[in-house]
Design a protein around this motif. Structure first.
Motif, PDB file in Angstrom:
ATOM      1  N   TRP A  21       0.831  -1.201   0.000  1.00 55.42           N
ATOM      2  CA  TRP A  21       0.000   0.000   0.000  1.00 55.42           C
ATOM      3  C   TRP A  21       0.863   1.247   0.000  1.00 55.42           C
ATOM      4  N   VAL A  22       1.907   1.249   0.820  1.00 54.63           N
ATOM      5  CA  VAL A  22       2.782   2.415   0.916  1.00 54.63           C
ATOM      6  C   VAL A  22       3.511   2.678  -0.391  1.00 54.63           C
ATOM      7  N   THR A  23       3.870   1.611  -1.088  1.00 55.09           N
ATOM      8  CA  THR A  23       4.668   1.761  -2.310  1.00 55.09           C
ATOM      9  C   THR A  23       3.832   1.673  -3.585  1.00 55.09           C
ATOM     10  N   GLN A  24       2.523   1.759  -3.471  1.00 51.97           N
ATOM     11  CA  GLN A  24       1.680   1.660  -4.657  1.00 51.97           C
ATOM     12  C   GLN A  24       1.904   2.865  -5.579  1.00 51.97           C
ATOM     13  N   PRO A  25       1.669   2.704  -6.871  1.00 51.33           N
ATOM     14  CA  PRO A  25       1.850   3.819  -7.806  1.00 51.33           C
ATOM     15  C   PRO A  25       0.959   4.995  -7.428  1.00 51.33           C
ATOM     16  N   ARG A  26       1.506   6.200  -7.529  1.00 51.60           N
ATOM     17  CA  ARG A  26       0.775   7.411  -7.174  1.00 51.60           C
ATOM     18  C   ARG A  26       0.431   8.212  -8.422  1.00 51.60           C
ATOM     19  N   ALA A  27      -0.797   8.682  -8.474  1.00 47.92           N
ATOM     20  CA  ALA A  27      -1.219   9.551  -9.563  1.00 47.92           C
ATOM     21  C   ALA A  27      -0.934  11.008  -9.180  1.00 47.92           C
ATOM     22  N   VAL A  28      -1.064  11.908 -10.120  1.00 44.97           N
ATOM     23  CA  VAL A  28      -0.870  13.320  -9.833  1.00 44.97           C
ATOM     24  C   VAL A  28      -2.141  13.898  -9.220  1.00 44.97           C
ATOM     25  N   GLU A  29      -2.021  15.044  -8.611  1.00 49.63           N
ATOM     26  CA  GLU A  29      -3.176  15.743  -8.069  1.00 49.63           C
ATOM     27  C   GLU A  29      -3.894  16.458  -9.214  1.00 49.63           C
ATOM     28  N   PRO A  30      -5.142  16.097  -9.506  1.00 49.60           N
ATOM     29  CA  PRO A  30      -5.857  16.710 -10.641  1.00 49.60           C
ATOM     30  C   PRO A  30      -5.903  18.229 -10.575  1.00 49.60           C
ATOM     31  N   ALA A 106       2.403   9.749 -15.811  1.00 44.39           N
ATOM     32  CA  ALA A 106       3.493   8.975 -16.405  1.00 44.39           C
ATOM     33  C   ALA A 106       4.803   9.748 -16.358  1.00 44.39           C
ATOM     34  N   VAL A 107       4.756  11.012 -16.764  1.00 44.15           N
ATOM     35  CA  VAL A 107       5.965  11.813 -16.916  1.00 44.15           C
ATOM     36  C   VAL A 107       6.578  12.205 -15.578  1.00 44.15           C
ATOM     37  N   THR A 108       5.760  12.559 -14.599  1.00 48.40           N
ATOM     38  CA  THR A 108       6.307  13.097 -13.348  1.00 48.40           C
ATOM     39  C   THR A 108       6.230  12.132 -12.172  1.00 48.40           C
ATOM     40  N   ARG A 109       5.479  11.032 -12.305  1.00 52.91           N
ATOM     41  CA  ARG A 109       5.368  10.075 -11.206  1.00 52.91           C
ATOM     42  C   ARG A 109       5.747   8.661 -11.615  1.00 52.91           C
ATOM     43  N   GLY A 110       5.971   8.442 -12.906  1.00 52.77           N
ATOM     44  CA  GLY A 110       6.326   7.100 -13.360  1.00 52.77           C
ATOM     45  C   GLY A 110       5.207   6.104 -13.179  1.00 52.77           C
ATOM     46  N   THR A 111       3.971   6.578 -13.323  1.00 47.20           N
ATOM     47  CA  THR A 111       2.798   5.735 -13.109  1.00 47.20           C
ATOM     48  C   THR A 111       2.015   5.582 -14.409  1.00 47.20           C
ATOM     49  N   THR A 112       1.667   4.357 -14.780  1.00 48.95           N
ATOM     50  CA  THR A 112       0.896   4.123 -15.990  1.00 48.95           C
ATOM     51  C   THR A 112      -0.559   4.498 -15.745  1.00 48.95           C
ATOM     52  N   PRO A 113      -1.321   4.788 -16.805  1.00 50.04           N
ATOM     53  CA  PRO A 113      -2.746   5.059 -16.622  1.00 50.04           C
ATOM     54  C   PRO A 113      -3.484   3.897 -15.960  1.00 50.04           C
ATOM     55  N   GLY A 114      -2.959   2.692 -16.108  1.00 49.45           N
ATOM     56  CA  GLY A 114      -3.581   1.524 -15.486  1.00 49.45           C
ATOM     57  C   GLY A 114      -3.174   1.311 -14.044  1.00 49.45           C
ATOM     58  N   LEU A 175      12.673   9.044  -5.857  1.00 53.38           N
ATOM     59  CA  LEU A 175      11.800   9.935  -6.633  1.00 53.38           C
ATOM     60  C   LEU A 175      11.443  11.147  -5.786  1.00 53.38           C
ATOM     61  N   SER A 176      11.898  12.318  -6.211  1.00 54.92           N
ATOM     62  CA  SER A 176      11.645  13.549  -5.476  1.00 54.92           C
ATOM     63  C   SER A 176      11.590  14.716  -6.452  1.00 54.92           C
ATOM     64  N   ASP A 177      10.759  15.699  -6.144  1.00 59.91           N
ATOM     65  CA  ASP A 177      10.725  16.887  -6.989  1.00 59.91           C
ATOM     66  C   ASP A 177      11.575  18.018  -6.410  1.00 59.91           C
ATOM     67  N   ASP A 178      12.394  17.702  -5.410  1.00 58.99           N
ATOM     68  CA  ASP A 178      13.319  18.698  -4.856  1.00 58.99           C
ATOM     69  C   ASP A 178      14.468  18.934  -5.834  1.00 58.99           C
ATOM     70  N   TRP A 179      15.005  20.139  -5.832  1.00 62.71           N
ATOM     71  CA  TRP A 179      16.178  20.434  -6.646  1.00 62.71           C
ATOM     72  C   TRP A 179      17.402  19.748  -6.061  1.00 62.71           C
ATOM     73  N   VAL A 180      18.289  19.320  -6.907  1.00 60.14           N
ATOM     74  CA  VAL A 180      19.524  18.686  -6.449  1.00 60.14           C
ATOM     75  C   VAL A 180      20.450  19.726  -5.823  1.00 60.14           C
ATOM     76  N   VAL A 181      20.612  20.827  -6.519  1.00 62.62           N
ATOM     77  CA  VAL A 181      21.492  21.901  -6.050  1.00 62.62           C
ATOM     78  C   VAL A 181      20.625  23.067  -5.580  1.00 62.62           C
ATOM     79  N   THR A 182      20.724  23.384  -4.313  1.00 64.52           N
ATOM     80  CA  THR A 182      19.886  24.447  -3.739  1.00 64.52           C
ATOM     81  C   THR A 182      20.685  25.676  -3.341  1.00 64.52           C
ATOM     82  N   ASP A 183      21.995  25.604  -3.445  1.00 61.07           N
ATOM     83  CA  ASP A 183      22.843  26.717  -3.010  1.00 61.07           C
ATOM     84  C   ASP A 183      23.705  27.229  -4.159  1.00 61.07           C
ATOM     85  N   LEU A 184      23.059  27.478  -5.301  1.00 61.76           N
ATOM     86  CA  LEU A 184      23.793  28.008  -6.437  1.00 61.76           C
ATOM     87  C   LEU A 184      24.380  29.374  -6.102  1.00 61.76           C
ATOM     88  N   ALA A 185      25.522  29.648  -6.674  1.00 60.63           N
ATOM     89  CA  ALA A 185      26.154  30.946  -6.469  1.00 60.63           C
ATOM     90  C   ALA A 185      25.248  32.058  -6.973  1.00 60.63           C
TER      91      ALA A 185
END
Length: 296
Positions: A21-30, A106-114, A175-185
């Motif tokens: 249940w915890v690791t089930q595919p997640r859809a986006v927020e409509p 699919a693009v942002t969560r890696g989840t199929t329509p099914g 899988l995260s939508d956080d930026w990798v580099v947060t302290d750019l010059a």
């Protein structure tokens, strides 16, 4: 003893159920896409920067045929061989019957329509950082491309990598939508970060991976073994690439290095895409790379 065994078995079943249940595919927020107006014209630039055709056109396609996203290219890795699927707007063989929410999932969560997991050979771990408007524009543009009835070829993966359900655990870790580099010059281009870390997904090739296939973010863009097993993909941090910002921007436009060498392998397609983008985008990527920590 029997009672203890039954209790242990019941506990394992419960834990397995919770884990699934915890690791089930997640859809986006409509709601994130409900009020957007997709713009196909703007979507063409997103399509180019994201390199969609580079992976999804048919093998050996040339010219305008690269816009027929029939799939079929093979990508060999230590986990097995992945094959790009048909993502043309064909209603059965491709993604023509998808909604914008299906596409965004699919693009942002890696989840199929099914409701299954996609393998991260599809770089949704980078695309997770895409702006919703860019996702919507990309979807609109791809709906206008030519259809292909070509059937998608299956992946060739051995056990346990063939078990898609296990990807839920992978997503929890990587899988995260956080930026990798947060302290750019100060003064470094945020547009460059968006292109490198999200759309152009540069880290997918230029960053080493651990045993589970997750990116080692502590070695961000410092170079990595080639997934095909042939050679090494170079680092592109200041400590691993002694090029000026002008050199980097010129390379992204022409494919020529300061030493008069030229791009090869999959980088040829990357250059082809970047050459179509505005000069400001290439300059933004160069500014981002030059602002990174040494990383050597």
């Amino acid at each position: 003893m029997l009672r203890k065994a039954l209790a242990a078995g019941a506990t394992l079943i419960v834990l397995a159920g919770v884990g699934l249940w915890v690791t089930q595919p997640r859809a986006v927020e409509p709601a994130r896409y409900a009020d957007l107006t997709p713009d196909a014209t703007a979507g063409e630039a997103v399509f180019t920067a994201a390199g969609c055709a580079s992976c999804h056109h048919a093998p050996k396609a040339e010219g305008a045929d690269k816009l027929v996203l029939a799939g079929g290219q093979s990508f060999e890795t230590e986990f097995g061989t992945f094959r790009a699927p048909n993502i043309s707007p064909h209603p059965e063989a491709g993604i023509g019957a998808w909604t914008l929410e299906d596409f965004a999932g699919a693009v942002t969560r890696g989840t199929t329509p099914g409701g299954s997991h996609y393998y991260p050979a599809f770089p949704y771990a980078a695309y997770a950082r895409m702006a919703p408007q860019d996702v919507a524009d990309l979807w609109a543009y791809m709906q206008e491309l030519p259809e292909s009835a070509e059937t998608s070829a299956p992946h060739d993966l051995g056990f346990p990598f063939s078990i898609r359900a296990s990807l839920g655990g992978w997503k929890m870790l990587y899988l995260s939508d956080d930026w990798v580099v947060t302290d750019l010059a100060e003064g470094a281009e945020t547009r460059g970060r968006y292109l490198v870390e999200a759309l152009a997904h540069c880290g997918e090739c230029h960053t080493p991976r651990n045993a589970l296939g997750g990116l080692d973010l502590s070695a961000w863009l410092t170079g990595a073994p080639n997934p095909s097993g042939e050679g090494r993909i170079p680092g592109i941090t200041p400590g691993t690439l002694d090029w000026s910002a002008t050199d980097i921007a010129y390379y992204l436009e022409t494919g020529f290095t300061p030493d008069y060498d030229s791009a090869g392998g999959h980088m040829v397609a990357v250059i082809e895409n970047f050459a179509k983008l505005p000069a400001s985008d290439r300059e933004a990527v160069a500014a981002y790379l030059k602002a990174l920590p040494d990383g050597s």
